[in-house]
Design a protein around this motif. Structure first.
Motif, PDB file in Angstrom:
ATOM      1  N   UNK A  77      79.680 -34.983  45.685  1.00  0.00           N
ATOM      2  CA  UNK A  77      79.907 -34.563  47.064  1.00  0.00           C
ATOM      3  C   UNK A  77      80.260 -33.083  47.153  1.00  0.00           C
ATOM      4  N   UNK A  78      81.110 -32.619  46.242  1.00  0.00           N
ATOM      5  CA  UNK A  78      81.487 -31.203  46.265  1.00  0.00           C
ATOM      6  C   UNK A  78      80.274 -30.304  46.017  1.00  0.00           C
ATOM      7  N   UNK A  79      79.470 -30.654  45.032  1.00  0.00           N
ATOM      8  CA  UNK A  79      78.302 -29.825  44.729  1.00  0.00           C
ATOM      9  C   UNK A  79      77.222 -29.981  45.795  1.00  0.00           C
ATOM     10  N   UNK A  80      77.134 -31.170  46.397  1.00  0.00           N
ATOM     11  CA  UNK A  80      76.200 -31.334  47.504  1.00  0.00           C
ATOM     12  C   UNK A  80      76.593 -30.479  48.692  1.00  0.00           C
ATOM     13  N   UNK A  81      77.910 -30.418  48.962  1.00  0.00           N
ATOM     14  CA  UNK A  81      78.398 -29.559  50.043  1.00  0.00           C
ATOM     15  C   UNK A  81      78.155 -28.092  49.712  1.00  0.00           C
ATOM     16  N   UNK A  82      78.352 -27.723  48.469  1.00  0.00           N
ATOM     17  CA  UNK A  82      78.098 -26.341  48.043  1.00  0.00           C
ATOM     18  C   UNK A  82      76.627 -25.964  48.258  1.00  0.00           C
ATOM     19  N   UNK A  83      75.732 -26.883  47.948  1.00  0.00           N
ATOM     20  CA  UNK A  83      74.305 -26.613  48.156  1.00  0.00           C
ATOM     21  C   UNK A  83      74.000 -26.369  49.634  1.00  0.00           C
ATOM     22  N   UNK A  84      74.627 -27.159  50.511  1.00  0.00           N
ATOM     23  CA  UNK A  84      74.413 -26.969  51.950  1.00  0.00           C
ATOM     24  C   UNK A  84      74.906 -25.597  52.398  1.00  0.00           C
ATOM     25  N   UNK A  85      76.049 -25.184  51.849  1.00  0.00           N
ATOM     26  CA  UNK A  85      76.594 -23.866  52.196  1.00  0.00           C
ATOM     27  C   UNK A  85      75.658 -22.762  51.714  1.00  0.00           C
TER      28      UNK A  85
END
Length: 253
Positions: A77-85
């Motif tokens: 989830x953290x890395x998925x959110x980072x990708x969106x950013x």
């Protein structure tokens, strides 16, 4: 037990939503919620930092996990959110109703020139309308093919090459469509013999003739399939006669 069943689950970078990430952060002992994480990630992106630099700052001490599955989901989830950013995409932090999508602006046809003649502004606006509105172009193409089958039959019998026929047919369609758009009473069917002889009526307006001249110049200069000068002359004659016939075919003129 087979190797496939014994294999660890695939790691997929995916943000599952703020509610899920909030729970995972709490279980891992982080004082942050998703909004805090998102703010830090945006700041890190602006500073040119990497995810490996920002994620450790989310924990005051070493994160704790009840099992490996929770750890995997947290970092997914953290890395998925980072990708969106990184991609600059919108991140929704609530599960409320999504904002309505903006309605696609409906293209407006040009104002008719009836009962006068088309101006150069009308011709330009009509051409753009045909280029941009697929539904309108399809509707007008059907009207052209259904009403002017005699004209198209004569064009088919003119002995043009495929390239020459394609140019003449498309150009006559555009002219027919422009007249349909600008003359609400519509057009009558044109007789096939109109392409066999020079018109004995006044010519079509200069703005439409200028459009034909420009279109045929582009066809002559086409990089892939330029029209030969001999065929260009034949196409020009056929289109000029067809235009004159279409102009005379206006209802109630």
């Amino acid at each position: 037990m087979s190797r496939s069943k014994n294999r660890a689950p695939d790691f997929v970078r995916q943000f599952e939503g703020a509610q899920t990430l909030d729970g995972l952060l709490e279980l891992a002992g982080s004082p942050c919620d998703t909004a805090d994480v998102l703010e830090r990630m945006r700041e890190a992106r602006a500073d040119g930092a990497d995810s490996s630099e920002v994620i450790p700052t989310l924990f005051e001490e070493e994160p704790r996990f009840r099992d490996a599955e929770l750890a995997r989901r947290l970092y997914q989830n953290l890395l998925g959110l980072w990708d969106l950013v990184l991609e600059g995409k919108e991140v929704r932090l609530d599960d409320g109703p999504r904002p309505p999508r903006p309605k696609k602006e409906r293209l407006q046809p040009p104002a008719p020139f009836h009962p006068g003649e088309p101006s150069s502004e009308f011709v330009e606006a009509a051409w753009r309308y045909l280029e941009d509105d697929d539904k309108a172009r399809t509707r007008l193409m059907h009207a052209y093919e259904n009403r002017q089958d005699g004209l198209l039959g004569a064009l088919d019998a003119a002995g043009l090459t495929d390239e020459g026929y394609g140019v003449a047919r498309h150009l006559l369609f555009e002219l027919h469509a422009m007249l349909e758009l600008g003359w609400p009473p519509g057009l009558q069917a044109v007789e096939a013999r109109a392409l066999d002889r020079e018109p004995d009526a006044p010519p079509a307006p200069d703005t439409l003739q200028d459009y034909v001249t420009e279109a045929l110049f582009e066809a002559e200069q086409d990089e892939e399939h330029p029209l030969a000068s001999e065929e260009l002359a034949q196409v020009r004659t056929l289109v000029r006669r067809g235009l004159a016939a279409l102009w005379r075919a206006r209802k109630g003129r």
